[in-house]
Design an enzyme around this catalytic site. Structure first.
Site, mmCIF file in Angstrom:
data_model
loop_
_atom_site.group_PDB
_atom_site.id
_atom_site.type_symbol
_atom_site.label_atom_id
_atom_site.label_comp_id
_atom_site.label_asym_id
_atom_site.label_seq_id
_atom_site.Cartn_x
_atom_site.Cartn_y
_atom_site.Cartn_z
ATOM 1 N N HIS B 67 0.793 -1.115 -0.024
ATOM 2 C CA HIS B 67 0.146 0.085 0.195
ATOM 3 C C HIS B 67 0.598 1.370 0.131
ATOM 4 O O HIS B 67 0.661 2.120 -0.749
ATOM 5 C CB HIS B 67 -0.932 0.260 1.218
ATOM 6 C CG HIS B 67 -1.499 1.469 1.605
ATOM 7 N ND1 HIS B 67 -2.592 1.991 0.830
ATOM 8 C CD2 HIS B 67 -1.139 2.161 2.515
ATOM 9 C CE1 HIS B 67 -2.728 3.148 1.308
ATOM 10 N NE2 HIS B 67 -2.336 3.412 2.176
ATOM 11 N N ASP B 96 6.056 22.285 -26.441
ATOM 12 C CA ASP B 96 5.930 20.884 -25.631
ATOM 13 C C ASP B 96 6.920 20.790 -24.547
ATOM 14 O O ASP B 96 7.443 21.894 -24.220
ATOM 15 C CB ASP B 96 6.174 19.940 -26.781
ATOM 16 C CG ASP B 96 5.599 18.437 -26.435
ATOM 17 O OD1 ASP B 96 6.071 17.875 -25.429
ATOM 18 O OD2 ASP B 96 4.754 18.118 -27.083
ATOM 19 N N TRP B 132 7.126 -0.013 3.801
ATOM 20 C CA TRP B 132 7.550 0.808 2.706
ATOM 21 C C TRP B 132 8.857 1.515 2.971
ATOM 22 O O TRP B 132 9.436 1.947 2.105
ATOM 23 C CB TRP B 132 6.468 1.893 2.322
ATOM 24 C CG TRP B 132 6.600 3.384 2.927
ATOM 25 C CD1 TRP B 132 5.822 3.679 4.046
ATOM 26 C CD2 TRP B 132 7.366 4.587 2.578
ATOM 27 N NE1 TRP B 132 6.410 4.923 4.487
ATOM 28 C CE2 TRP B 132 7.345 5.444 3.543
ATOM 29 C CE3 TRP B 132 8.051 4.565 1.458
ATOM 30 C CZ2 TRP B 132 7.900 6.812 3.310
ATOM 31 C CZ3 TRP B 132 8.645 5.837 1.154
ATOM 32 C CH2 TRP B 132 8.482 6.834 2.033
ATOM 33 N N SER B 160 13.138 6.671 -14.145
ATOM 34 C CA SER B 160 12.099 7.135 -14.630
ATOM 35 C C SER B 160 11.978 8.618 -14.146
ATOM 36 O O SER B 160 11.617 9.583 -14.591
ATOM 37 C CB SER B 160 10.642 6.403 -14.393
ATOM 38 O OG SER B 160 9.717 7.126 -14.646
ATOM 39 N N SER B 161 11.888 8.714 -12.577
ATOM 40 C CA SER B 161 11.739 9.834 -11.855
ATOM 41 C C SER B 161 12.810 11.038 -12.330
ATOM 42 O O SER B 161 12.524 11.983 -12.618
ATOM 43 C CB SER B 161 11.941 9.642 -10.465
ATOM 44 O OG SER B 161 10.677 9.041 -10.126
ATOM 45 N N HIS B 244 13.398 12.008 3.491
ATOM 46 C CA HIS B 244 12.546 13.307 3.851
ATOM 47 C C HIS B 244 12.309 14.285 2.729
ATOM 48 O O HIS B 244 10.923 14.837 2.622
ATOM 49 C CB HIS B 244 13.088 14.063 4.972
ATOM 50 C CG HIS B 244 11.979 15.083 5.802
ATOM 51 N ND1 HIS B 244 11.092 14.596 6.683
ATOM 52 C CD2 HIS B 244 11.656 16.363 5.444
ATOM 53 C CE1 HIS B 244 10.245 15.556 6.775
ATOM 54 N NE2 HIS B 244 10.758 16.423 6.277
ATOM 55 N N GLU B 246 11.777 13.367 -0.186
ATOM 56 C CA GLU B 246 10.511 12.690 -0.726
ATOM 57 C C GLU B 246 9.372 12.960 -0.426
ATOM 58 O O GLU B 246 8.491 13.317 -1.209
ATOM 59 C CB GLU B 246 10.735 11.064 -0.625
ATOM 60 C CG GLU B 246 9.702 10.275 -1.016
ATOM 61 C CD GLU B 246 9.296 10.111 -2.590
ATOM 62 O OE1 GLU B 246 10.350 10.589 -3.459
ATOM 63 O OE2 GLU B 246 8.400 9.871 -3.162
ATOM 64 N N TYR B 248 8.450 15.889 0.503
ATOM 65 C CA TYR B 248 8.335 17.318 0.060
ATOM 66 C C TYR B 248 7.955 17.282 -1.296
ATOM 67 O O TYR B 248 7.322 18.070 -1.977
ATOM 68 C CB TYR B 248 9.192 18.312 0.334
ATOM 69 C CG TYR B 248 9.264 18.655 1.957
ATOM 70 C CD1 TYR B 248 8.159 18.723 2.547
ATOM 71 C CD2 TYR B 248 10.487 18.534 2.690
ATOM 72 C CE1 TYR B 248 8.084 18.917 4.045
ATOM 73 C CE2 TYR B 248 10.198 18.800 4.004
ATOM 74 C CZ TYR B 248 8.969 19.001 4.719
ATOM 75 O OH TYR B 248 9.156 19.293 5.799
ATOM 76 N N SER B 259 -2.220 27.258 -4.675
ATOM 77 C CA SER B 259 -2.094 28.606 -5.224
ATOM 78 C C SER B 259 -2.631 28.848 -6.439
ATOM 79 O O SER B 259 -2.525 30.264 -6.747
ATOM 80 C CB SER B 259 -0.513 28.839 -5.099
ATOM 81 O OG SER B 259 -0.077 28.257 -3.818
ATOM 82 N N HIS B 293 14.745 13.063 12.076
ATOM 83 C CA HIS B 293 13.540 13.216 12.812
ATOM 84 C C HIS B 293 12.640 12.118 12.864
ATOM 85 O O HIS B 293 11.719 11.704 13.437
ATOM 86 C CB HIS B 293 12.620 14.615 12.720
ATOM 87 C CG HIS B 293 12.287 14.643 11.453
ATOM 88 N ND1 HIS B 293 11.915 16.064 11.005
ATOM 89 C CD2 HIS B 293 11.617 13.863 10.792
ATOM 90 C CE1 HIS B 293 11.409 15.892 9.902
ATOM 91 N NE2 HIS B 293 11.095 14.458 9.469
ATOM 92 N N HIS B 294 12.938 11.344 11.869
ATOM 93 C CA HIS B 294 12.250 9.963 11.735
ATOM 94 C C HIS B 294 13.066 8.798 12.468
ATOM 95 O O HIS B 294 12.305 7.676 12.504
ATOM 96 C CB HIS B 294 12.421 9.619 10.290
ATOM 97 C CG HIS B 294 11.586 10.380 9.354
ATOM 98 N ND1 HIS B 294 10.243 10.248 8.766
ATOM 99 C CD2 HIS B 294 12.111 11.357 8.463
ATOM 100 C CE1 HIS B 294 9.859 11.376 8.026
ATOM 101 N NE2 HIS B 294 11.115 11.889 7.913
ATOM 102 N N THR B 319 6.269 27.124 6.195
ATOM 103 C CA THR B 319 4.898 26.460 5.911
ATOM 104 C C THR B 319 3.842 27.458 6.577
ATOM 105 O O THR B 319 2.867 27.450 5.777
ATOM 106 C CB THR B 319 4.684 25.229 6.635
ATOM 107 O OG1 THR B 319 6.064 24.449 6.182
ATOM 108 C CG2 THR B 319 3.600 24.332 6.114
ATOM 109 N N LYS B 322 2.988 30.178 3.950
ATOM 110 C CA LYS B 322 2.131 29.697 3.008
ATOM 111 C C LYS B 322 0.496 29.383 3.208
ATOM 112 O O LYS B 322 -0.271 30.094 2.691
ATOM 113 C CB LYS B 322 2.428 28.196 2.545
ATOM 114 C CG LYS B 322 3.851 28.251 1.477
ATOM 115 C CD LYS B 322 4.230 26.805 1.122
ATOM 116 C CE LYS B 322 5.196 27.155 -0.027
ATOM 117 N NZ LYS B 322 4.725 27.721 -1.193
ATOM 118 N N ARG B 441 1.626 0.805 15.115
ATOM 119 C CA ARG B 441 1.435 0.508 13.794
ATOM 120 C C ARG B 441 1.882 -0.564 13.315
ATOM 121 O O ARG B 441 2.599 -1.520 13.961
ATOM 122 C CB ARG B 441 1.737 1.727 12.860
ATOM 123 C CG ARG B 441 3.442 2.085 12.910
ATOM 124 C CD ARG B 441 4.017 2.992 12.319
ATOM 125 N NE ARG B 441 4.121 3.349 11.130
ATOM 126 C CZ ARG B 441 4.715 3.836 10.150
ATOM 127 N NH1 ARG B 441 5.742 4.678 10.711
ATOM 128 N NH2 ARG B 441 4.558 4.079 8.898
#
Lengths: 305, 516
Positions: B67, B96, B132, B160-161, B244, B246, B248, B259, B293-294, B319, B322, B441
């Site tokens: 998932h 293009d 994951w 690809s990315s 991290h 990622e 964002y 926006s 922090h993870h 943040t 924003k 979890r």
């Protein structure tokens, strides 16, 4: 930055879908091969051949489009940006491995040896392990002695164990690769002033130096495996040594192939003009990039190793 | 360049058109969203009540893992790339994408990569079951054999990315119409420029870490093996150095989308455009220095805990800028509440809730209590579902009339919104409570005191899933027919994309417009 209004957008192309298929078969075959499935090597070989063939056609197409005058100055800038950011992605790939080396040497191993917050780890898990670099005695050996699963190398590649600079292979490897960066620059200068034969000479010399470097690296690896007892599974020292120099060597191989193709394009087809030589220039940027990576390796893996 | 699309399947297989490729990305993303959603519903069905009812724990682990992987790499990231493909060239007045063939290659790698990833579920020993985040040694020493296929799938997704990101950067830097200076670019373009930079910086690091796994598993290296002098914690550092930025990557384009939408339906220009740009850049910079922090509970020196705690809290500043700007844009605006606006307002409110729970998690000493509980699950689903997913949904409703020339059914759109809004809050809000009460979890069974909230969460999840089926129906109905959309679609929206007809012609801006 201003658009010229004649940006070439190809109508349709079969290249991407076949490139995807080739790439997929290559990695799917590799995974099967590594997992010991019989179909692996066949799939991997078919995939690699397909992938290489598609890339060949793809580059040929782009070259003939450029020869046909389809590529505006703006389109050429897109290629320049593309290559520049691709090299940046390669820098970050190496950063992961250099970062791992830094972390292991400066944090993980001292903690395993009981420094700082690692006192309990050392006392209860790896009693008797002492932090040294190059790591000759693994934590496993410190605890289990002869029964250890992961053993360290017998000897290492560090400058501290070399007799003299002049008989030290990594030093000569550095000389070869740094020289090749200068010769490829001379080739570029010659091309810019439209001196074809000088361009061919310096570029050919660069390719030769590339092969020489690869030969010396191969010799060093054979020596490490046969005479020094230094292998990929010699604990974290062997791991970082072979992974860093190995990925660098793979990139030198790719760079040498790129420059060799540019050399053959110039000698056999008379490609590249003094104001239109992106293929060669991007290959030379790549070459300078692998050179810079080597300097990092020479300092952090060999001299300070 | 004057030609229209080719006919039949070859249009999609061989296309070099940014609109076709955008469409491919979006449909692929939706298919993966549904697949990842089904996996989530398997998880929620098992957790409907305590005890083991539907799946065995081994399969449960594969479902949570797949998932996460499918939603992150298959649903959210390709959706944003699809939107970038469709919108960035039209927003900057380019004919293009800069490298059209590579663009098609970036897309077509994905179906192969995900076919390989999903096929691991049918392999001996099952698919990836290590979460994951695939922490070593769960993903190395104790992994099923299919991990090799997982590793190579990640490799080609990364390729690809990276190619997609290079294309977007080259397009934005090189293809802008005359007069389209950097500080005139729509925020969606700005946020994607910065996102593409993040992608190129961290996807190679992910490739590096899965390569280390491959070597440890099959070739005897000791990266994550303390016996040889390595360290499993090294895995976590490298993974989160990727991970991290990622997260964002999955939210900055969302900032760009809301926006664009909020000013249209508030009928006011965006408040604080320049500060939005600088805030995005600041968030991107900070994303590189907060990764640990993870890992507060993994055993870092105090100095590390403090540094990563304070650096993380700093993110609240840009943040906050924003959120302030979005709210101020709406302040005294002539507001209407069409479906895209509903999703955008929900984005602002619910993403802020997710941001606040993030601040709670950022406090290192408190995190020891929350770590690996459902509170973390609640937090990141509050930033990803109403953050990434709602913004993508809002973008589809906002630009769909431009893409296909027809207006969507507003009643069905609003119904979709309210079902999704109620569903997601029912699903994820109770997770805060069970998490704070100590429910871990990634478990298929739980203590009895968590039963009521879990049942509510499972009901909410199925409601949310049903809402997405309605979304699919609405989109297909809109493509097939409906009220014709005008070129502007909305009331006086800002941007070059609204100056071309609806549906947008196959080729737009073959001659670049002049931007004043």
């Amino acid at each position: 930055m201003a658009s010229e209004g004649t940006y070439y957008v190809p109508e349709q192309s079969k290249l991407p879908i076949f490139a995807s298929l080739g790439l997929f078969l290559t990695v799917f075959g590799a995974a099967n091969w590594i997992n010991g499935n019989d179909t692996g090597p066949v799939l991997f070989t078919c995939g690699s051949i397909l992938f290489a063939y598609v890339l060949w056609v793809w580059f040929s197409t782009v070259i003939s489009e450029n020869m046909a005058g389809l590529n505006s100055a703006q389109l050429k800038r897109s290629y320049v940006w593309g290559m520049g950011w691709f090299i940046f992605s390669e820098v970050m790939f190496f950063a992961a491995f250099f970062g791992a080396l830094w972390y292991v040497r400066n944090l993980a191993l001292p903690w395993l040896g009981g420094e700082g917050a690692g006192a309990a780890t050392n006392e209860f898990l790896w009693k008797g392990f002492e932090h040294t670099w190059p790591l000759m005695v693994t934590p496993d050996m410190a605890v289990n002695g002869e029964a250890a699963r992961v053993t360290g190398p017998e000897q290492n590649m560090s400058f501290s164990t070399a007799g003299s600079l002049w008989t030290w292979l990594p030093f000569w490897n550095t000389v070869v690769l740094l020289t090749s960066s200068v010769t490829v620059h001379f080739a570029h200068t010659a091309l810019k002033s439209a001196k074809r034969s000088a361009f061919n000479f310096w570029l050919g010399l660069t390719v030769g130096l590339g092969f020489l470097f690869l030969g010396l690296q191969a010799w060093e690896y054979v020596h490490a495996y046969n005479a020094l007892g230094l292998t990929l599974d010699s604990g974290i020292y062997g791991t970082t040594f072979f992974m860093l120099t190995g990925f660098h060597g793979a990139h030198v191989t790719l760079g040498t192939i790129m420059l060799l193709i540019m050399f053959l394009r110039s000698v056999m087809k008379g490609h590249f003009k003094h104001d239109d030589c992106f293929g060669f220039e991007s290959a030379s940027w790549y070459w300078h990039f692998v050179d810079v990576v080597w300097v990092g390796l020479f300092i952090f893996v060999y001299i300070l190793g | 360049m004057a030609h229209g699309p080719a006919t039949g399947l070859s249009r999609w297989l061989f296309t070099t058109n940014h609109k076709d490729i955008g469409t491919l990305y979006l449909w692929f993303s939706f298919a993966m969203f549904m697949l990842g959603g089904v996996f989530a519903l398997v998880v929620r069905a098992e957790l409907f009540e305590p005890g083991l009812q539907i799946v065995d724990p081994e399969f449960f682990n594969q479902m949570t893992t797949m998932h996460g992987l499918i939603m992150v790499f298959g649903a959210v990231m390709p959706a944003f790339v699809g939107l970038a493909n469709w919108m960035v060239p039209m927003m900057i007045g380019a004919p293009d994408m800069a490298l059209p063939r590579m663009n098609n290659w970036s897309f077509w790698i994905l179906p192969f990569a995900f076919a390989m990833l999903v096929s691991t579920l049918f392999m001996e020993g099952g698919g990836p079951n290590f979460g994951w985040t695939f922490y070593a040694p769960l993903s190395t020493t104790y992994a099923p054999p299919s991990v090799t296929f997982f590793i190579f799938a990640i490799h080609i997704m990364g390729a690809s990315s990276i190619m997609g990101a290079i294309n977007i950067i080259a397009t934005i830097l090189n293809m802008r119409a005359p007069g389209m200076t950097l500080m005139k670019m729509p925020l969606f373009v700005w946020t994607w420029l910065i996102t593409a930079y993040l992608l190129i910086a961290v996807m190679p690091v992910l490739a590096g870490v899965v390569t280390m796994m491959l070597m440890d598993i099959h070739f005897g290296t000791s990266f994550f093996d303390a016996a040889g002098g390595g360290d499993p914690v090294l895995f976590q550092h490298i993974f989160w150095f990727f991970g991290h930025p990622e997260v964002y990557i999955m939210i900055l384009p969302a900032f760009g989308i809301v926006s664009a939408i909020i000013p249209t339906f508030a009928r006011k220009p965006l408040f604080g455009y320049a500060s939005m740009v600088y805030a995005t850049a600041s968030i991107a910079f900070l994303s590189f220095i907060v990764w640990a922090h993870h890992m507060f509970t993994v055993g870092m020196p105090l100095a590390g805990e403090l540094f990563f705690m304070y650096a993380t809290m700093l993110i609240a500043v840009p943040t906050g800028v924003k959120v302030f700007n979005w709210v101020t844009t709406m302040f005294k605006g002539a507001m209407t509440f069409e479906t895209p606006m509903l999703f955008s307002i929900a984005f602002v409110i619910l993403f802020t809730i997710g941001g606040f729970s993030g601040l709670m998690l950022a406090i290192a000493p408190a995190d020891f209590q929350y770590h690996d509980t459902y509170f973390v699950v609640a937090h990141f689903h509050y930033v990803l579902v109403p953050g990434a997913i709602f913004s993508i949904t809002a973008a589809v409703y906002y630009w769909l009339p431009k893409w296909c020339g027809n207006m969507y059914n507003e009643t069905m759109g609003k119904t979709h919104f309210w079902m999704a809004f109620v569903g997601l809050n029912l699903t994820f809000f109770p997770m805060h409570f069970v998490g704070l009460a100590g429910m871990p979890r990634r478990i298929p069974d739980y203590a009895l005191q968590f039963a009521d909230f879990n049942m509510i969460a499972s009901c909410g999840a199925f409601l949310f899933g049903a809402a997405q089926v309605m979304f699919l129906f609405n989109v297909i109905a809109t493509i097939r027919g409906g009220k014709k959309a005008t070129a502007e679609v909305w009331e006086n929206p800002e941007g070059l994309e609204w100056t071309v007809a609806s549906p947008a012609p196959y080729h737009t801006f073959s001659v670049p417009p002049t931007v004043k």
